[in-house]
Design a protein around this motif. Structure first.
Motif, PDB file in Angstrom:
ATOM      1  N   THR A 272       1.815  14.283  -5.468  1.00 44.77           N
ATOM      2  CA  THR A 272       1.247  13.260  -4.586  1.00 44.77           C
ATOM      3  C   THR A 272       0.517  12.181  -5.372  1.00 44.77           C
ATOM      4  O   THR A 272       0.584  11.005  -5.006  1.00 44.77           O
ATOM      5  CB  THR A 272       0.307  13.874  -3.526  1.00 44.77           C
ATOM      6  N   VAL A 273      -0.155  12.568  -6.449  1.00 44.83           N
ATOM      7  CA  VAL A 273      -0.859  11.578  -7.267  1.00 44.83           C
ATOM      8  C   VAL A 273       0.136  10.597  -7.889  1.00 44.83           C
ATOM      9  O   VAL A 273      -0.047   9.381  -7.818  1.00 44.83           O
ATOM     10  CB  VAL A 273      -1.719  12.271  -8.353  1.00 44.83           C
ATOM     11  N   HIS A 274       1.218  11.120  -8.468  1.00 44.63           N
ATOM     12  CA  HIS A 274       2.212  10.241  -9.086  1.00 44.63           C
ATOM     13  C   HIS A 274       2.893   9.346  -8.046  1.00 44.63           C
ATOM     14  O   HIS A 274       3.172   8.173  -8.320  1.00 44.63           O
ATOM     15  CB  HIS A 274       3.253  11.048  -9.865  1.00 44.63           C
ATOM     16  N   GLU A 275       3.118   9.866  -6.852  1.00 40.71           N
ATOM     17  CA  GLU A 275       3.724   9.058  -5.793  1.00 40.71           C
ATOM     18  C   GLU A 275       2.779   7.934  -5.373  1.00 40.71           C
ATOM     19  O   GLU A 275       3.201   6.789  -5.182  1.00 40.71           O
ATOM     20  CB  GLU A 275       4.082   9.941  -4.598  1.00 40.71           C
ATOM     21  N   ARG A 276       1.482   8.222  -5.237  1.00 40.65           N
ATOM     22  CA  ARG A 276       0.524   7.176  -4.861  1.00 40.65           C
ATOM     23  C   ARG A 276       0.429   6.111  -5.950  1.00 40.65           C
ATOM     24  O   ARG A 276       0.336   4.924  -5.648  1.00 40.65           O
ATOM     25  CB  ARG A 276      -0.872   7.769  -4.588  1.00 40.65           C
ATOM     26  N   ILE A 277       0.466   6.534  -7.213  1.00 38.92           N
ATOM     27  CA  ILE A 277       0.452   5.560  -8.311  1.00 38.92           C
ATOM     28  C   ILE A 277       1.688   4.671  -8.220  1.00 38.92           C
ATOM     29  O   ILE A 277       1.601   3.451  -8.332  1.00 38.92           O
ATOM     30  CB  ILE A 277       0.379   6.266  -9.689  1.00 38.92           C
ATOM     31  N   ARG A 278       2.855   5.296  -8.002  1.00 41.14           N
ATOM     32  CA  ARG A 278       4.108   4.535  -7.912  1.00 41.14           C
ATOM     33  C   ARG A 278       4.047   3.517  -6.772  1.00 41.14           C
ATOM     34  O   ARG A 278       4.365   2.341  -6.947  1.00 41.14           O
ATOM     35  CB  ARG A 278       5.295   5.481  -7.693  1.00 41.14           C
ATOM     36  N   VAL A 279       3.579   3.948  -5.624  1.00 41.61           N
ATOM     37  CA  VAL A 279       3.531   3.070  -4.450  1.00 41.61           C
ATOM     38  C   VAL A 279       2.507   1.954  -4.639  1.00 41.61           C
ATOM     39  O   VAL A 279       2.814   0.773  -4.435  1.00 41.61           O
ATOM     40  CB  VAL A 279       3.221   3.901  -3.179  1.00 41.61           C
ATOM     41  N   LEU A 280       1.289   2.300  -5.029  1.00 44.35           N
ATOM     42  CA  LEU A 280       0.232   1.289  -5.119  1.00 44.35           C
ATOM     43  C   LEU A 280       0.410   0.346  -6.310  1.00 44.35           C
ATOM     44  O   LEU A 280      -0.135  -0.757  -6.301  1.00 44.35           O
ATOM     45  CB  LEU A 280      -1.138   1.962  -5.164  1.00 44.35           C
ATOM     46  N   SER A 281       1.191   0.768  -7.310  1.00 41.04           N
ATOM     47  CA  SER A 281       1.461  -0.105  -8.456  1.00 41.04           C
ATOM     48  C   SER A 281       2.552  -1.122  -8.149  1.00 41.04           C
ATOM     49  O   SER A 281       2.685  -2.120  -8.857  1.00 41.04           O
ATOM     50  CB  SER A 281       1.899   0.729  -9.669  1.00 41.04           C
ATOM     51  N   ASN A 282       3.317  -0.881  -7.112  1.00 39.87           N
ATOM     52  CA  ASN A 282       4.420  -1.761  -6.734  1.00 39.87           C
ATOM     53  C   ASN A 282       3.929  -2.748  -5.674  1.00 39.87           C
ATOM     54  O   ASN A 282       3.873  -2.429  -4.498  1.00 39.87           O
ATOM     55  CB  ASN A 282       5.592  -0.934  -6.200  1.00 39.87           C
ATOM     56  N   ARG A 283       3.591  -3.941  -6.102  1.00 39.63           N
ATOM     57  CA  ARG A 283       3.023  -4.934  -5.178  1.00 39.63           C
ATOM     58  C   ARG A 283       3.995  -5.352  -4.077  1.00 39.63           C
ATOM     59  O   ARG A 283       3.579  -5.930  -3.080  1.00 39.63           O
ATOM     60  CB  ARG A 283       2.536  -6.151  -5.950  1.00 39.63           C
ATOM     61  N   ASP A 284       5.280  -5.032  -4.235  1.00 41.74           N
ATOM     62  CA  ASP A 284       6.263  -5.333  -3.203  1.00 41.74           C
ATOM     63  C   ASP A 284       6.363  -4.234  -2.150  1.00 41.74           C
ATOM     64  O   ASP A 284       6.987  -4.432  -1.108  1.00 41.74           O
ATOM     65  CB  ASP A 284       7.654  -5.557  -3.836  1.00 41.74           C
ATOM     66  N   HIS A 285       5.771  -3.078  -2.412  1.00 42.86           N
ATOM     67  CA  HIS A 285       5.822  -1.962  -1.469  1.00 42.86           C
ATOM     68  C   HIS A 285       4.911  -2.265  -0.281  1.00 42.86           C
ATOM     69  O   HIS A 285       3.791  -2.758  -0.439  1.00 42.86           O
ATOM     70  CB  HIS A 285       5.380  -0.670  -2.165  1.00 42.86           C
ATOM     71  N   ALA A 286       5.383  -1.957   0.918  1.00 40.91           N
ATOM     72  CA  ALA A 286       4.623  -2.254   2.141  1.00 40.91           C
ATOM     73  C   ALA A 286       3.238  -1.597   2.129  1.00 40.91           C
ATOM     74  O   ALA A 286       2.253  -2.217   2.552  1.00 40.91           O
ATOM     75  CB  ALA A 286       5.406  -1.805   3.365  1.00 40.91           C
ATOM     76  N   ALA A 287       3.150  -0.375   1.632  1.00 43.51           N
ATOM     77  CA  ALA A 287       1.842   0.309   1.608  1.00 43.51           C
ATOM     78  C   ALA A 287       0.877  -0.398   0.670  1.00 43.51           C
ATOM     79  O   ALA A 287      -0.309  -0.528   0.979  1.00 43.51           O
ATOM     80  CB  ALA A 287       2.023   1.770   1.185  1.00 43.51           C
ATOM     81  N   ALA A 288       1.360  -0.865  -0.466  1.00 42.03           N
ATOM     82  CA  ALA A 288       0.497  -1.598  -1.406  1.00 42.03           C
ATOM     83  C   ALA A 288       0.063  -2.929  -0.792  1.00 42.03           C
ATOM     84  O   ALA A 288      -1.081  -3.352  -0.975  1.00 42.03           O
ATOM     85  CB  ALA A 288       1.221  -1.826  -2.726  1.00 42.03           C
ATOM     86  N   GLN A 289       0.963  -3.555  -0.068  1.00 39.61           N
ATOM     87  CA  GLN A 289       0.631  -4.832   0.565  1.00 39.61           C
ATOM     88  C   GLN A 289      -0.418  -4.656   1.661  1.00 39.61           C
ATOM     89  O   GLN A 289      -1.219  -5.553   1.895  1.00 39.61           O
ATOM     90  CB  GLN A 289       1.895  -5.489   1.132  1.00 39.61           C
ATOM     91  N   ARG A 290      -0.430  -3.500   2.313  1.00 40.94           N
ATOM     92  CA  ARG A 290      -1.469  -3.218   3.326  1.00 40.94           C
ATOM     93  C   ARG A 290      -2.774  -2.803   2.659  1.00 40.94           C
ATOM     94  O   ARG A 290      -3.845  -3.169   3.120  1.00 40.94           O
ATOM     95  CB  ARG A 290      -1.003  -2.106   4.267  1.00 40.94           C
ATOM     96  N   PHE A 291      -2.678  -2.022   1.585  1.00 46.58           N
ATOM     97  CA  PHE A 291      -3.867  -1.454   0.947  1.00 46.58           C
ATOM     98  C   PHE A 291      -4.739  -2.527   0.310  1.00 46.58           C
ATOM     99  O   PHE A 291      -5.947  -2.566   0.549  1.00 46.58           O
ATOM    100  CB  PHE A 291      -3.450  -0.413  -0.095  1.00 46.58           C
ATOM    101  N   ALA A 292      -4.160  -3.376  -0.514  1.00 42.39           N
ATOM    102  CA  ALA A 292      -4.950  -4.367  -1.261  1.00 42.39           C
ATOM    103  C   ALA A 292      -5.751  -5.299  -0.351  1.00 42.39           C
ATOM    104  O   ALA A 292      -6.952  -5.458  -0.560  1.00 42.39           O
ATOM    105  CB  ALA A 292      -4.062  -5.144  -2.222  1.00 42.39           C
ATOM    106  N   PRO A 293      -5.142  -5.917   0.669  1.00 41.50           N
ATOM    107  CA  PRO A 293      -5.942  -6.794   1.525  1.00 41.50           C
ATOM    108  C   PRO A 293      -7.004  -6.043   2.330  1.00 41.50           C
ATOM    109  O   PRO A 293      -8.070  -6.574   2.609  1.00 41.50           O
ATOM    110  CB  PRO A 293      -4.931  -7.432   2.477  1.00 41.50           C
TER     111      PRO A 293
END
Length: 94
Positions: A36-57
């Motif tokens: 789960t840690v590696h998956e969260r890193i992968r998702v949040l490091s990808n600025r094009d991923h929808a979850a990263a786009q929701r998280f940062a703002p």
């Protein structure tokens, strides 16, 4: 709930490693396993991923970077945990 867990539950944004762990595992129900840690890193490091786009703002870029740093530390800690112990924890045996 322990006194610290009660304190962490009241925090809107985690302020320490312990409160981030509580936020992930208790509030969000996300176990801190290597997978789960590696998956969260992968998702949040990808600025094009929808979850990263929701998280940062939602939490601001500075906090997002802190979370990624903490996840990288957690990944290192997971890697230092013996595989058998980690597997036992995922099955609820640890």
């Amino acid at each position: 709930m322990t006194p610290n867990a009660e304190h962490f539950a009241a925090e809107l944004i985690p302020t320490s490693d312990a409160s981030r762990r509580c936020c992930s595992e208790v509030k969000c129900g996300i176990p801190l396993t290597a997978d789960t840690v590696h998956e969260r890193i992968r998702v949040l490091s990808n600025r094009d991923h929808a979850a990263a786009q929701r998280f940062a703002p939602t939490y601001a870029t500075e906090h997002s970077e802190r979370v990624l740093g903490w996840l990288r530390q957690a990944a290192t800690a997971c890697a230092a945990t013996p595989a058998a112990e980690s597997a036992g924890q995922r099955r609820g045996q640890g």
